[in-house]
Motif scaffolding. Structure first.
Motif, PDB file in Angstrom:
ATOM      1  N   VAL A  18     -41.841  17.648  -4.327  1.00  0.00           N
ATOM      2  CA  VAL A  18     -41.988  17.419  -5.557  1.00  0.00           C
ATOM      3  C   VAL A  18     -40.508  19.351  -6.040  1.00  0.00           C
ATOM      4  O   VAL A  18     -40.170  18.400  -6.920  1.00  0.00           O
ATOM      5  CB  VAL A  18     -42.981  18.456  -6.162  1.00  0.00           C
ATOM      6  N   TYR A  19     -40.873  20.331  -5.098  1.00  0.00           N
ATOM      7  CA  TYR A  19     -40.246  21.895  -5.561  1.00  0.00           C
ATOM      8  C   TYR A  19     -38.528  21.055  -5.029  1.00  0.00           C
ATOM      9  O   TYR A  19     -37.973  21.033  -5.409  1.00  0.00           O
ATOM     10  CB  TYR A  19     -40.202  22.489  -4.889  1.00  0.00           C
ATOM     11  N   GLN A  41     -36.449  25.035 -18.616  1.00  0.00           N
ATOM     12  CA  GLN A  41     -37.878  23.521 -18.741  1.00  0.00           C
ATOM     13  C   GLN A  41     -38.514  22.926 -17.633  1.00  0.00           C
ATOM     14  O   GLN A  41     -39.709  22.912 -17.656  1.00  0.00           O
ATOM     15  CB  GLN A  41     -37.437  22.416 -19.277  1.00  0.00           C
ATOM     16  N   THR A  42     -37.575  22.141 -17.082  1.00  0.00           N
ATOM     17  CA  THR A  42     -38.515  21.699 -16.050  1.00  0.00           C
ATOM     18  C   THR A  42     -39.146  22.818 -14.354  1.00  0.00           C
ATOM     19  O   THR A  42     -40.128  21.996 -14.051  1.00  0.00           O
ATOM     20  CB  THR A  42     -37.141  21.355 -15.065  1.00  0.00           C
ATOM     21  N   LEU A  43     -38.552  24.029 -14.403  1.00  0.00           N
ATOM     22  CA  LEU A  43     -39.819  24.770 -13.590  1.00  0.00           C
ATOM     23  C   LEU A  43     -40.553  24.745 -14.046  1.00  0.00           C
ATOM     24  O   LEU A  43     -42.199  25.392 -13.694  1.00  0.00           O
ATOM     25  CB  LEU A  43     -38.443  25.827 -13.118  1.00  0.00           C
ATOM     26  N   SER A  44     -40.770  25.390 -15.619  1.00  0.00           N
ATOM     27  CA  SER A  44     -41.954  25.641 -16.381  1.00  0.00           C
ATOM     28  C   SER A  44     -42.971  24.685 -16.309  1.00  0.00           C
ATOM     29  O   SER A  44     -43.797  25.253 -16.012  1.00  0.00           O
ATOM     30  CB  SER A  44     -41.648  26.101 -17.869  1.00  0.00           C
ATOM     31  N   GLU A  45     -42.497  23.594 -16.492  1.00  0.00           N
ATOM     32  CA  GLU A  45     -43.053  22.203 -16.769  1.00  0.00           C
ATOM     33  C   GLU A  45     -44.107  22.042 -15.766  1.00  0.00           C
ATOM     34  O   GLU A  45     -45.594  21.774 -15.332  1.00  0.00           O
ATOM     35  CB  GLU A  45     -42.371  21.168 -17.318  1.00  0.00           C
ATOM     36  N   LEU A  47     -44.827  24.010 -13.260  1.00  0.00           N
ATOM     37  CA  LEU A  47     -45.584  25.277 -12.970  1.00  0.00           C
ATOM     38  C   LEU A  47     -46.807  25.491 -14.492  1.00  0.00           C
ATOM     39  O   LEU A  47     -47.944  25.307 -14.232  1.00  0.00           O
ATOM     40  CB  LEU A  47     -44.866  26.455 -13.427  1.00  0.00           C
ATOM     41  N   LYS A  48     -46.008  24.637 -15.720  1.00  0.00           N
ATOM     42  CA  LYS A  48     -47.543  24.532 -16.067  1.00  0.00           C
ATOM     43  C   LYS A  48     -48.732  23.177 -15.957  1.00  0.00           C
ATOM     44  O   LYS A  48     -49.782  23.591 -15.634  1.00  0.00           O
ATOM     45  CB  LYS A  48     -46.941  23.688 -17.653  1.00  0.00           C
ATOM     46  N   LYS A  49     -48.296  22.128 -15.000  1.00  0.00           N
ATOM     47  CA  LYS A  49     -49.193  21.041 -14.625  1.00  0.00           C
ATOM     48  C   LYS A  49     -49.564  22.035 -13.194  1.00  0.00           C
ATOM     49  O   LYS A  49     -51.681  21.805 -13.048  1.00  0.00           O
ATOM     50  CB  LYS A  49     -47.842  20.131 -13.458  1.00  0.00           C
ATOM     51  N   PHE A  65     -38.043  32.640 -18.513  1.00  0.00           N
ATOM     52  CA  PHE A  65     -39.635  31.833 -19.318  1.00  0.00           C
ATOM     53  C   PHE A  65     -41.084  32.803 -18.140  1.00  0.00           C
ATOM     54  O   PHE A  65     -39.814  33.680 -16.954  1.00  0.00           O
ATOM     55  CB  PHE A  65     -39.621  30.571 -19.375  1.00  0.00           C
ATOM     56  N   ALA A  66     -41.749  33.223 -18.431  1.00  0.00           N
ATOM     57  CA  ALA A  66     -42.364  33.764 -17.727  1.00  0.00           C
ATOM     58  C   ALA A  66     -44.033  32.970 -17.334  1.00  0.00           C
ATOM     59  O   ALA A  66     -44.842  32.366 -18.241  1.00  0.00           O
ATOM     60  CB  ALA A  66     -43.321  35.126 -18.425  1.00  0.00           C
ATOM     61  N   ALA A  67     -44.714  32.542 -16.303  1.00  0.00           N
ATOM     62  CA  ALA A  67     -46.119  32.063 -15.953  1.00  0.00           C
ATOM     63  C   ALA A  67     -46.158  32.671 -15.550  1.00  0.00           C
ATOM     64  O   ALA A  67     -45.911  33.600 -14.198  1.00  0.00           O
ATOM     65  CB  ALA A  67     -44.627  31.051 -15.194  1.00  0.00           C
ATOM     66  N   THR A  68     -47.530  32.611 -15.576  1.00  0.00           N
ATOM     67  CA  THR A  68     -49.084  33.440 -15.560  1.00  0.00           C
ATOM     68  C   THR A  68     -50.279  32.941 -15.724  1.00  0.00           C
ATOM     69  O   THR A  68     -50.926  32.181 -15.707  1.00  0.00           O
ATOM     70  CB  THR A  68     -48.566  34.525 -16.815  1.00  0.00           C
TER      71      THR A  68
END
Length: 401
Positions: A18-19, A41-45, A47-49, A65-68
């Protein structure tokens, strides 16, 4: 292998494609600073998944973006730093498509086990490492408080040689615009009525050259005039130059900045122009090493079969905004090989290497080594405390090195 380490390894093996596909997609669609819409957008989406909460935009950057993800148990906070900008006119000649995917996969892998041990996992998408419009975003993440509750930061950069390397020191850098405003006049008919903004710019260029005689080899200044006027028979009303002012430590950079600023003021005074010298993006700070943190990473990347080449501890040419992060928390940015032969960075060879099978394999190994490093510090608070002490010492003594 411990059970949690085994779970991380299995997660990475299961999700690697995937990555890797994301990395290749970013490679095929290169975007420069402040325009990395697809990559962010692609990386943050993704990580949201994986279960992260996403802030996009972040830190004043539309492509940041910040993913937490925070577990219900207390524990340390780690941030994996993701880069994904390309080079103008070249593409991914620095391998940031690999960089962003590796950090994101490492963060997702650690998140998959963090509920069992406690703590918080973050991935920060940091645009514009190469500089440019609204560039060097890591400086904004620091200034806006995104690091104030972080214990340590991790990332790994694609390397242009056949062996891996550990974090190295580099230059702090102030990217500045120097501008002069004068008064136009016919250069033959009435030159006495003009105020020559190009004269001021040339005086500045020459004075910086003279200043170099009194500078150490820990300092670099280089620039180019990007607007020198419009026609030879018109005294230039406006001129503009771009400079990189660099020093091996941030305190020296501030001293140097003031010297160049005085040169600009002097050139304006001599010619009758008005002047401006200002940063056109974030100031980039020098990298502060935390050798004990690099040593943990080295243990794991070597365990995974890579060879680490040790180099003399000198200030390497160039600058990176990872230095801004390293000034406030323990940080590493080692290099992982994506080529079997030595090639030039920022080249077409590096563009080609960044989508090679070795680059895809490096995403897996790099993500594992980063996630294992974080896991060790999450499980050993005394070791984390020693890493923080090591970092504090190096921050306090950076001007001596």
């Amino acid at each position: 292998m411990s059970e949690l380490k085994n779970q991380i390894s299995q997660f990475i093996d299961t999700n690697a494609k995937v990555y890797q596909d994301i990395s290749l997609a970013i490679h095929a669609k290169p975007e420069v600073s402040d325009f990395e819409y697809f990559a962010s957008q692609t990386l943050s989406e993704q990580l949201k998944k994986e279960g992260f909460e996403i802030e996009l935009p972040a830190a004043g950057h539309r492509t940041g973006f910040a993913a937490t993800y925070k577990s219900n148990k207390p524990g340390p906070t780690v941030v994996f730093l993701a880069e994904y900008d390309a080079l103008a006119g070249l593409g991914h000649g620095c391998g940031h498509n690999v960089f962003g995917a590796t950090s994101s996969l490492a963060g997702a892998a650690l998140k998959s086990v963090v509920d069992q041990i406690g703590g918080e996992v973050r991935v920060y998408g940091t645009p514009g490492e190469e500089g440019g419009q609204n560039g060097s975003a890591k400086g904004s993440f620091v200034k806006k408080g995104y690091l104030k509750d972080v214990d340590f930061a991790l990332c790994v950069h694609p390397g242009s040689g056949p062996e891996d390397g550990l974090s190295t020191r580099n230059y702090a850098c102030a990217p500045v615009d120097i501008e002069f405003w004068g008064k136009p006049a016919h250069a033959a008919g009435c030159p006495q009525d003009g105020i020559n903004a190009l004269d001021a710019q040339i005086l500045t260029y020459a004075a910086i050259g003279v200043l170099r005689q009194q500078l150490t080899d820990r300092i670099r200044i280089h620039g180019v005039i990007v607007d020198g006027g419009t026609a030879p028979n018109v005294i230039p009303e406006y001129t503009k130059a771009k400079y990189y002012i660099r020093a091996a430590d941030i305190d020296t950079l501030h001293e140097l900045y003031e010297k160049v600023e005085n040169i600009v003021k002097g050139s304006a005074l001599q010619t009758g122009c008005t002047s401006s010298m200002k940063l056109y993006q974030n100031l980039v700070e020098n990298m502060v090493l935390t050798p004990s943190l690099d040593a943990i990473y080295e243990k794991y990347i070597t365990e995974l079969g890579n060879t680490v080449k040790h180099v003399e501890d000198v200030v390497m040419p160039g600058s990176s905004d990872v230095g801004n992060i390293s000034q406030v928390v323990p940080t590493i940015q080692p290099h992982i090989s994506i080529t079997d032969v030595q090639i030039a960075g920022h080249s077409q060879d590096m563009v080609n290497a960044s989508c090679s099978q070795k680059a895809m394999d490096a995403i897996v190994k790099g993500a594992k080594a980063l996630a294992f490093t974080a896991l060790e510090l999450f499980e050993n608070p005394e070791e984390l405390a020693k890493v923080k002490e090591d970092h504090t010492w190096h921050v306090e003594h950076q001007k001596e090195n």
